[in-house]
Design a protein around this motif. Structure first.
Motif, PDB file in Angstrom:
ATOM      1  N   ALA A 145       2.871  -5.134  -2.809  1.00  0.00           N
ATOM      2  CA  ALA A 145       4.102  -5.698  -3.362  1.00  0.00           C
ATOM      3  C   ALA A 145       3.792  -6.797  -4.381  1.00  0.00           C
ATOM      4  CB  ALA A 145       4.975  -6.250  -2.241  1.00  0.00           C
ATOM      5  N   LEU A 146       2.753  -7.580  -4.140  1.00  0.00           N
ATOM      6  CA  LEU A 146       2.343  -8.595  -5.103  1.00  0.00           C
ATOM      7  C   LEU A 146       1.893  -7.951  -6.411  1.00  0.00           C
ATOM      8  CD1 LEU A 146       0.317 -10.881  -2.656  1.00  0.00           C
ATOM      9  CD2 LEU A 146       2.450 -11.523  -3.800  1.00  0.00           C
ATOM     10  N   VAL A 147       1.095  -6.890  -6.295  1.00  0.00           N
ATOM     11  CA  VAL A 147       0.637  -6.180  -7.495  1.00  0.00           C
ATOM     12  C   VAL A 147       1.820  -5.580  -8.239  1.00  0.00           C
ATOM     13  CG1 VAL A 147      -0.684  -4.183  -8.313  1.00  0.00           C
ATOM     14  CG2 VAL A 147      -1.675  -5.718  -6.608  1.00  0.00           C
ATOM     15  N   GLU A 148       2.764  -5.009  -7.492  1.00  0.00           N
ATOM     16  CA  GLU A 148       3.946  -4.437  -8.146  1.00  0.00           C
ATOM     17  C   GLU A 148       4.753  -5.512  -8.863  1.00  0.00           C
ATOM     18  OE1 GLU A 148       8.073  -2.143  -6.904  1.00  0.00           O
ATOM     19  OE2 GLU A 148       6.217  -1.681  -5.821  1.00  0.00           O
ATOM     20  N   ALA A 149       4.912  -6.675  -8.222  1.00  0.00           N
ATOM     21  CA  ALA A 149       5.654  -7.765  -8.864  1.00  0.00           C
ATOM     22  C   ALA A 149       4.947  -8.252 -10.124  1.00  0.00           C
ATOM     23  CB  ALA A 149       5.832  -8.917  -7.875  1.00  0.00           C
ATOM     24  N   ASP A 150       3.612  -8.237 -10.101  1.00  0.00           N
ATOM     25  CA  ASP A 150       2.838  -8.745 -11.243  1.00  0.00           C
ATOM     26  C   ASP A 150       2.723  -7.740 -12.373  1.00  0.00           C
ATOM     27  OD1 ASP A 150       2.372 -11.082  -9.833  1.00  0.00           O
ATOM     28  OD2 ASP A 150       0.377 -10.477  -9.138  1.00  0.00           O
TER      29      ASP A 150
ATOM     30  N   GLY B 191       3.852  -4.082 -12.162  1.00  0.00           N
ATOM     31  CA  GLY B 191       4.685  -2.901 -12.166  1.00  0.00           C
ATOM     32  C   GLY B 191       4.385  -1.909 -11.055  1.00  0.00           C
ATOM     33  N   ALA B 192       5.398  -1.061 -10.820  1.00  0.00           N
ATOM     34  CA  ALA B 192       5.307  -0.107  -9.712  1.00  0.00           C
ATOM     35  C   ALA B 192       4.244   0.950  -9.936  1.00  0.00           C
ATOM     36  CB  ALA B 192       6.666   0.552  -9.503  1.00  0.00           C
ATOM     37  N   ALA B 193       3.991   1.323 -11.195  1.00  0.00           N
ATOM     38  CA  ALA B 193       3.026   2.399 -11.455  1.00  0.00           C
ATOM     39  C   ALA B 193       1.637   2.015 -10.968  1.00  0.00           C
ATOM     40  CB  ALA B 193       3.002   2.733 -12.944  1.00  0.00           C
ATOM     41  N   LEU B 194       1.200   0.791 -11.261  1.00  0.00           N
ATOM     42  CA  LEU B 194      -0.120   0.361 -10.816  1.00  0.00           C
ATOM     43  C   LEU B 194      -0.167   0.270  -9.299  1.00  0.00           C
ATOM     44  CD1 LEU B 194      -2.967  -0.585 -11.424  1.00  0.00           C
ATOM     45  CD2 LEU B 194      -2.093  -2.916 -11.728  1.00  0.00           C
ATOM     46  N   ALA B 195       0.897  -0.250  -8.679  1.00  0.00           N
ATOM     47  CA  ALA B 195       0.921  -0.344  -7.218  1.00  0.00           C
ATOM     48  C   ALA B 195       0.853   1.037  -6.575  1.00  0.00           C
ATOM     49  CB  ALA B 195       2.185  -1.089  -6.758  1.00  0.00           C
ATOM     50  N   ARG B 196       1.561   2.012  -7.142  1.00  0.00           N
ATOM     51  CA  ARG B 196       1.513   3.371  -6.598  1.00  0.00           C
ATOM     52  C   ARG B 196       0.127   3.977  -6.743  1.00  0.00           C
ATOM     53  NH1 ARG B 196       6.734   3.976  -8.942  1.00  0.00           N
ATOM     54  NH2 ARG B 196       5.766   4.898 -10.798  1.00  0.00           N
ATOM     55  N   THR B 197      -0.516   3.732  -7.864  1.00  0.00           N
ATOM     56  CA  THR B 197      -1.869   4.259  -8.080  1.00  0.00           C
ATOM     57  C   THR B 197      -2.831   3.692  -7.047  1.00  0.00           C
ATOM     58  OG1 THR B 197      -1.481   4.533 -10.455  1.00  0.00           O
ATOM     59  CG2 THR B 197      -3.764   4.419  -9.729  1.00  0.00           C
ATOM     60  N   VAL B 198      -2.733   2.391  -6.793  1.00  0.00           N
ATOM     61  CA  VAL B 198      -3.607   1.760  -5.802  1.00  0.00           C
ATOM     62  C   VAL B 198      -3.302   2.319  -4.411  1.00  0.00           C
ATOM     63  CG1 VAL B 198      -4.236  -0.418  -4.687  1.00  0.00           C
ATOM     64  CG2 VAL B 198      -3.904  -0.331  -7.173  1.00  0.00           C
ATOM     65  N   ALA B 199      -2.020   2.489  -4.089  1.00  0.00           N
ATOM     66  CA  ALA B 199      -1.649   3.041  -2.780  1.00  0.00           C
ATOM     67  C   ALA B 199      -2.257   4.422  -2.584  1.00  0.00           C
ATOM     68  CB  ALA B 199      -0.130   3.093  -2.642  1.00  0.00           C
ATOM     69  N   ARG B 200      -2.245   5.241  -3.632  1.00  0.00           N
ATOM     70  CA  ARG B 200      -2.839   6.575  -3.516  1.00  0.00           C
ATOM     71  C   ARG B 200      -4.334   6.488  -3.252  1.00  0.00           C
ATOM     72  NH1 ARG B 200       0.945   7.994  -7.649  1.00  0.00           N
ATOM     73  NH2 ARG B 200      -0.607   7.591  -9.271  1.00  0.00           N
ATOM     74  N   LYS B 201      -4.982   5.512  -3.835  1.00  0.00           N
ATOM     75  CA  LYS B 201      -6.418   5.343  -3.589  1.00  0.00           C
ATOM     76  C   LYS B 201      -6.700   5.040  -2.127  1.00  0.00           C
ATOM     77  CE  LYS B 201      -8.046   5.799  -7.812  1.00  0.00           C
ATOM     78  NZ  LYS B 201      -9.032   6.841  -8.175  1.00  0.00           N
ATOM     79  N   PHE B 202      -5.744   4.393  -1.473  1.00  0.00           N
ATOM     80  CA  PHE B 202      -5.892   4.075  -0.049  1.00  0.00           C
ATOM     81  C   PHE B 202      -5.373   5.205   0.838  1.00  0.00           C
ATOM     82  CE2 PHE B 202      -6.089  -0.296  -1.714  1.00  0.00           C
ATOM     83  CZ  PHE B 202      -7.181  -0.756  -1.000  1.00  0.00           C
ATOM     84  N   VAL B 203      -4.974   6.324   0.223  1.00  0.00           N
ATOM     85  CA  VAL B 203      -4.407   7.463   0.944  1.00  0.00           C
ATOM     86  C   VAL B 203      -3.186   7.011   1.744  1.00  0.00           C
ATOM     87  CG1 VAL B 203      -4.984   9.566   2.206  1.00  0.00           C
ATOM     88  CG2 VAL B 203      -6.815   8.222   1.206  1.00  0.00           C
ATOM     89  N   LEU B 204      -2.397   6.138   1.141  1.00  0.00           N
ATOM     90  CA  LEU B 204      -1.139   5.705   1.732  1.00  0.00           C
ATOM     91  C   LEU B 204      -0.022   6.542   1.148  1.00  0.00           C
ATOM     92  CD1 LEU B 204      -1.543   1.821   1.574  1.00  0.00           C
ATOM     93  CD2 LEU B 204      -1.780   3.281   3.576  1.00  0.00           C
ATOM     94  N   TYR B 205       0.916   6.948   2.018  1.00  0.00           N
ATOM     95  CA  TYR B 205       2.030   7.764   1.549  1.00  0.00           C
ATOM     96  C   TYR B 205       2.876   6.995   0.542  1.00  0.00           C
ATOM     97  CZ  TYR B 205       6.346  10.460   1.694  1.00  0.00           C
ATOM     98  OH  TYR B 205       7.461  11.174   1.357  1.00  0.00           O
ATOM     99  N   HIS B 206       3.099   5.723   0.806  1.00  0.00           N
ATOM    100  CA  HIS B 206       3.828   4.860  -0.097  1.00  0.00           C
ATOM    101  C   HIS B 206       3.650   3.429   0.396  1.00  0.00           C
ATOM    102  CE1 HIS B 206       6.809   4.294   3.038  1.00  0.00           C
ATOM    103  NE2 HIS B 206       6.955   5.596   3.112  1.00  0.00           N
TER     104      HIS B 206
END
Length: 312
Positions: free
Chosen positions: A164-169, A171-186
């Motif tokens: 959420a900190l990364v998304e606030a800083d 944007g959502a696209a970068l946060a989603r990309t990082v989440a995928r790297k962690f194999v997180l659904y969202h």
């Protein structure tokens, strides 16, 4: 580049530092590195976590950080006057001060939660409220934001608040990309419950667990007892008896809990109309979903969505 400090202390829980990887991967995925991350402690040097693993740190100093993140411990941290003093200074010099899990107790000791909304691990939420009665406790949230103060629930919620900190800083696209790297659904929304219906139902056998997972993946279907029994490779009679024995609930009640959980997440994370949410999560109509929400939360879906938007 934004400077981020993780504050540790003797006996901190190492999983708090998992959130560091979110900033590491944000640096790898961004066109240029976005974060400079440092681990700090009272005196610097090696600090042992709750399992005895030692982590190298830098001492508290005059360096100003954009974001200061306080790690949690296995229980409520002991009195740590120098850490508390550091946090009181940090809130004046940093854009955000964040706690992971029981790190909220140190923010409370520093007076940073006075009059603010806050959360922590559900097991210790009441103790937090008792020790710091001016806190407005949100004891069932993954994380809470109140001005410059961010607090999060159990250790795994550190990943959610870091995303959420990364998304606030950035944007959502970068946060989603990082989440995928962690194999997180969202990234879980801040208002999502700390509890999972699948875990709370505590199925003891693989067959009943398989039926629950099948139900969670097929909520739009009618999900009759016969269908769930087939997924578990049991007769309907065997399945109903085993299901109630293991979970203490009927299959219909358990499926309703799964639907309510999925619907609440959709309400928090999307702008879909209530009718669409009801259809996508298997409720026959919005009225049936409304009744299920009132049974589960004491409030209708619209009220919960409004509250999540006002407080998220």
């Amino acid at each position: 580049m934004q400077r981020v400090a993780f504050v540790v202390f003797p006996g901190f829980q190492i999983m708090s530092l998992a959130a560091m990887s979110v900033f590491e991967f944000a640096n790898l995925e961004a066109p240029v590195p976005r974060y400079d991350v440092t681990v700090v402690s009272e005196r610097g040097g090696a600090v042992a976590d709750s399992a005895g693993l030692r982590v190298e740190t830098k001492p508290f100093g005059r360096t100003a950080f954009d974001t200061v993140i306080v790690c949690g411990g296995v229980g409520a941290p002991p009195p740590l006057p120098r850490v508390v003093a550091y946090l009181r200074r940090a809130v004046r010099r940093s854009r955000r001060v964040v706690s992971i899990c029981t790190g909220a107790f140190l923010l409370g000791e520093a007076g940073l939660l006075d009059g603010r909304r806050a959360t922590t691990h559900w097991l210790l939420a009441r103790e937090l409220a008792s020790r710091f009665p001016s806190i407005r406790l949100d004891d069932d949230r993954i994380y809470t934001i109140d001005g410059p103060i961010w607090t999060s629930a159990g250790m795994s919620a550190g990943l959610d608040v870091a995303l959420a900190l990364v998304e606030a800083d950035h944007g959502a696209a970068l946060a989603r990309t990082v989440a995928r790297k962690f194999v997180l659904y969202h990234r879980r929304a801040g208002g999502q419950s700390q509890f999972s219906a699948l875990l709370d139902l505590e199925a003891k056998s693989d067959r009943i667990q398989t039926a629950l997972v099948y139900a969670r993946r097929n909520l739009k279907r009618a999900l009759s007892v016969d269908e769930l029994a087939a997924a578990a490779n049991l007769s309907a009679r065997q399945f109903s008896r085993a299901f109630r024995s293991e979970t203490g609930q009927s299959p219909a009640k358990a499926v309703e809990r799964l639907r309510v959980e999925a619907a609440r997440l959709m309400l928090d994370e999307t702008r879909h109309p209530v009718d669409v949410v009801a259809r996508e999560t298997g409720f026959a109509d919005r009225e049936r979903m409304r009744r299920a929400f009132v049974r589960a939360f004491g409030q209708p879906p619209q009220a919960l969505r409004r509250h999540a938007r006002e407080t998220g």
